[in-house]
Motif scaffolding. Sequence first.
Motif, short mmCIF file in Angstrom:
data_model
loop_
_atom_site.label_atom_id
_atom_site.label_comp_id
_atom_site.label_asym_id
_atom_site.label_seq_id
_atom_site.Cartn_x
_atom_site.Cartn_y
_atom_site.Cartn_z
N GLN A 122 -1.84 16.42 -14.51
CA GLN A 122 -2.88 16.92 -13.65
C GLN A 122 -3.40 18.22 -14.23
N GLU A 139 -4.10 17.47 -7.34
CA GLU A 139 -3.57 16.94 -6.08
C GLU A 139 -2.92 18.08 -5.29
N GLU A 185 -5.38 8.33 -13.85
CA GLU A 185 -4.13 9.08 -13.95
C GLU A 185 -3.49 8.70 -15.28
N LEU A 199 -0.08 19.10 -4.60
CA LEU A 199 1.24 18.80 -5.15
C LEU A 199 1.75 20.08 -5.81
N TRP A 244 5.01 12.44 -18.43
CA TRP A 244 5.74 12.86 -17.22
C TRP A 244 7.20 13.01 -17.62
N GLY A 262 -4.13 10.94 -5.81
CA GLY A 262 -2.71 10.85 -5.74
C GLY A 262 -2.19 10.30 -4.39
N CYS A 263 -0.86 10.23 -4.40
CA CYS A 263 -0.17 9.74 -3.21
C CYS A 263 -0.57 10.55 -1.98
N TYR A 299 1.52 6.40 -17.01
CA TYR A 299 2.20 7.62 -17.45
C TYR A 299 3.17 7.29 -18.57
N TRP A 355 5.53 15.44 -1.64
CA TRP A 355 5.77 16.41 -2.70
C TRP A 355 6.54 17.63 -2.21
N ASN A 393 -5.61 4.95 -3.13
CA ASN A 393 -4.93 5.31 -4.38
C ASN A 393 -3.61 4.55 -4.47
N GLU A 394 -3.36 3.96 -5.59
CA GLU A 394 -2.08 3.26 -5.84
C GLU A 394 -1.64 2.48 -4.60
N PHE A 453 -7.74 15.87 -12.71
CA PHE A 453 -7.19 15.44 -11.42
C PHE A 453 -6.34 16.58 -10.86
N LEU A 509 2.69 18.13 -14.09
CA LEU A 509 2.76 17.15 -15.19
C LEU A 509 2.08 17.70 -16.45
O1 AHR Z 1 0.39 12.42 -10.37
C1 AHR Z 1 1.53 12.28 -9.59
C2 AHR Z 1 1.55 10.98 -8.81
O2 AHR Z 1 1.64 9.92 -9.68
C3 AHR Z 1 0.32 10.67 -7.99
O3 AHR Z 1 0.33 11.28 -6.75
C4 AHR Z 1 0.38 9.19 -7.86
O4 AHR Z 1 -0.89 8.61 -7.69
C5 AHR Z 1 1.10 8.74 -9.11
O5 AHR Z 1 2.12 7.87 -8.83
#
Ligand code: AHR
Length: 500
Positions: free
Chosen positions: A353, A25, A304, A27, A308, A70-71, A248, A96, A172-173, A23, A358
């Motif tokens: 990721q 992102e 995911e 970020l 973390w 991701g977000c 996580y 981010w 996503n989420e 993954f 992370l």
């Molecule tokens: O991986 C970091 C973030 O963690 C992602 O953007 C989100 O989907 C999750 O909350």
Amino acid sequence: MTDLFINEQLSGATIEPEVYGHFSEHLGRGIYGGIYVGEDSKIPNVRGMRCDVVEALRELKVPSLRWPGGCFADEYHWKDGIGPKESRKKMINTHWGGVTEDNSFGTHEYFELCEQLGCKSYINGNLGSGTVQEMSEWVEYMTFGGLSPMAQLREQNGRKAPWAVDFFGVGNENWGCGGNMRPAYYADLYRRYQTYVRNYSEGRRIQRVCCGANVDDYEWTQEVLKACFDHAPAEAHGFMDYLSLHYYVHPGGWDNKGSATDFSEEIWYETLSKAMYMRELVERHSAIMDTYDPEKKIGLSVDEWGAWYDPEPGTNPGFLYQQNTVRDALVAGITLNIFNKHAERVRMAALAQMVNVLQAVILTEGSRMLRTPTYHVMHLYRHHQGAKLLSSSLTGAADIGGRYSVPQVSESVSQSADGTVNITLANLSATDSERLRVHFAAGGHTLAEARIVCGESIQSHNTFDEPQQVTEQEFRGCTALGDALELSLPAHSVVLLRVK
Ligand code: AHR
């Protein structure tokens, strides 16, 4: 003394290669600097992608890559990331770090990366803040080969042939950063949005990923399946192919994640016990899935997962840049063994990721790059990709860790198409080695390869000045004992045995 019993005659599901997915992102330095440096960079690159990073990732046999979040995905408007780079929109990456996103890495660059890695594509669409039309046009832009406005736009931007989208995430989420929705509301939106994720190319169906639960939100799984599972006519080839799960490991909880490198033995066990919790999550979500889908038509996609921690001191906290120690090697070894053992249902996953974010497999600093302990474990485990799970069980291993009780040994076993048996073992003890005997029901095997990832201490990690502190080494401690194998599994190690 622990005994591992393997029955080569009892094979289970295929371990889908995508269980070893990644993954990336938008970020921090996950993409910019870490993978994509642009064509004009002094860092050696092919069409903007770092050669060193791509080469290292190719050795992992990356099967699939989830992008752009991701977000970030639920705020991403794909048209900002196509066309001449100088006229692409500059925006704020609100999630981010509040930094400028110049959109120089967009759809074309993503597919270029997948091509260089030789992996399948997994695009995550924007349901949180994007329209149905926007999502549907993106799919048309990427995959339609005939005459249409989006296909023409793609051609104007230099790409005539459509790409293959293998997996498409519809949001996503969405219970959190993707719109703070309640399950019934998301479920209705899922039904609507996924309708327009059209299959334009014959024989290449896009596999749809429905947004699943956060950790132990079993109600979400229940409600979304109730509303969405199997409501499409058979000729539509199913309503969803995967339901996702995100989990996580935060050692001290969300507000007290702790340092990536400076931790006690107690925190080591707390972290590993939280990694072990993945088993319960997979089993309980799967049990709900079984009530709707006893034939296991849809897969669980843990897209995911990982540890973390607090960001490295002195780095932008919004970039989620963290070091990676032997502890992370164990988190990876344990988690991947759990996925393998649940191969019937866990059919896709993505480590969060891939680079610089992370639990990354690769860290970069300017032109320098290092492989993390997690990288080396993913490399050991690559043999499981596409192999058949074999029946295996452990006896005799004690639980350790005091209040954070964990089994001392974790394992999974598979058989590759050429008959080779792949055994992966993790010793969760911070201090003690463990004698282990491996028994084969069919017997008559010889050891072909033995490799280990260990390190001096539980905090050992690679730095740019000392990138070889934790690496993959040949493991010499395994000997034949009649038809069995015997070994001493060093403390805090992950081992691969391959027998023929
Ligand atoms: O991986 C970091 C973030 O963690 C992602 O953007 C989100 O989907 C999750 O909350």
